[in-house]
Design a protein around this motif. Structure first.
Motif, PDB file in Angstrom:
ATOM      1  N   ASP A 149       0.733 -70.353  19.661  1.00  0.00           N
ATOM      2  CA  ASP A 149       0.636 -71.576  18.844  1.00  0.00           C
ATOM      3  C   ASP A 149       1.990 -72.245  18.635  1.00  0.00           C
ATOM      4  O   ASP A 149       2.070 -73.315  18.021  1.00  0.00           O
ATOM      5  N   HIS A 150       3.051 -71.641  19.180  1.00  0.00           N
ATOM      6  CA  HIS A 150       4.390 -72.227  19.064  1.00  0.00           C
ATOM      7  C   HIS A 150       5.006 -72.615  20.409  1.00  0.00           C
ATOM      8  O   HIS A 150       6.071 -73.223  20.432  1.00  0.00           O
ATOM      9  N   HIS A 185       1.216 -75.183   8.519  1.00  0.00           N
ATOM     10  CA  HIS A 185       0.758 -73.939   9.157  1.00  0.00           C
ATOM     11  C   HIS A 185      -0.208 -73.169   8.247  1.00  0.00           C
ATOM     12  O   HIS A 185      -0.030 -71.986   7.980  1.00  0.00           O
ATOM     13  N   ASP A 233       7.373 -68.924  11.481  1.00  0.00           N
ATOM     14  CA  ASP A 233       6.445 -68.019  10.804  1.00  0.00           C
ATOM     15  C   ASP A 233       7.247 -66.814  10.339  1.00  0.00           C
ATOM     16  O   ASP A 233       8.125 -66.345  11.069  1.00  0.00           O
TER      17      ASP A 233
END
Ligand SMILES: [Zn+2]
Length: 263
Positions: free
Chosen positions: A79-80, A230, A174
């Motif tokens: 997701d990054h 996020h 994150d």
């Protein structure tokens, strides 16, 4: 909430430091949310921080990808970084052909992309540099500097801070609660912070933050304002705002995709 939204927004000028949340979603996103990508620019320099799913197309609303000065990938979770695969096609066979884009990321990024795509030749489009273990900085030119610091998540994961003209924007990447993020974010004008679990407790063993954690980090860092990002789609975002606000005491809002925020 309206007062906070007003306090978050500052005049956005072309030359001043600003961030456009291109994609604000998490590992699975709410309808209409792309995954992680933040376009930070100042003094004519631009860096895309992360390139999660769905962000390559949205990024082009703001900038031709070949005009970026750099891409920085905070960590190797898909997701990054997964849209580097479509960016590569654009840069090799599309309008970006002929330009080599600097990509700063964790060691192993190129091998991960090559393995998933089944293609070699990644160096045609990108000049890869490893982010230094622990932390370091990337000079983007014209007085725009990106500092990065390792935070606890998928090792290695780096939070980043971009500075220009005495202003600063920090992005958490994150992470689990830690001492390095408030240190990196010390005195920043704007902290963009993950809040994967909204106002709910983070399950044991998951290296993520909730909104209260984000608020506490903003308070400890002495950040000017806090933007939450996020968040998994099932969590109550108003409750998360309340939790972050009570822990922080300063202006808090959810980042909105495509809406520039000045430092
Ligand atoms: Zn993530």
């Amino acid at each position: 909430m309206a007062a906070d939204a007003q306090a978050i927004s500052r005049h956005v000028s072309a030359a001043g430091l600003q961030i456009v949340p291109v994609g604000v979603g998490s590992a699975y996103s709410a309808p209409g949310e792309a995954q992680s990508c933040y376009l930070v620019s100042a003094a004519g320099r631009s860096v895309a921080i992360d390139l999660g799913s769905g962000t390559m197309n949205l990024l082009q609303r703001r900038i031709a990808p070949e005009d970026l000065d750099a891409v920085v990938i905070t960590h190797l979770h898909p997701d990054h970084c997964v849209d580097l695969m479509s960016l590569r096609v654009y840069m090799v066979w599309g309008p970006g052909a002929g330009t080599v884009l600097p990509v700063h990321g964790p060691p192993g990024l190129r091998d991960r992309l090559a393995a998933f795509s089944g293609s070699e030749g990644w160096d045609t489009a990108f000049a890869f540099s490893d982010l230094e273990a622990g932390g370091g900085e990337v000079d983007l030119g014209d007085g725009v500097v990106l500092r990065h610091r390792e935070v606890p998540h998928l090792p290695p994961t780096h939070a980043v801070r971009v500075e220009h003209g005495g202003r600063s924007i920090c992005f958490s990447a994150d992470c689990a609660p830690n001492e390095d993020l408030p240190d990196l974010a010390r005195g920043c004008d704007l902290l963009v912070c993950e809040s994967s679990f909204g106002a709910e407790p983070v399950p044991d063993g998951l290296p993520h933050l909730n909104a209260r954690d984000a608020g506490e980090i903003a308070a400890r860092a002495g950040a000017g304002r806090l933007l939450l990002v996020h968040c998994s789609p099932e969590f109550d975002r108003d409750a998360a705002l309340d939790a972050a606000r009570s822990a922080f005491g300063g202006p808090v809002a959810w980042a909105r995709q495509g809406e520039a925020v000045a430092a």
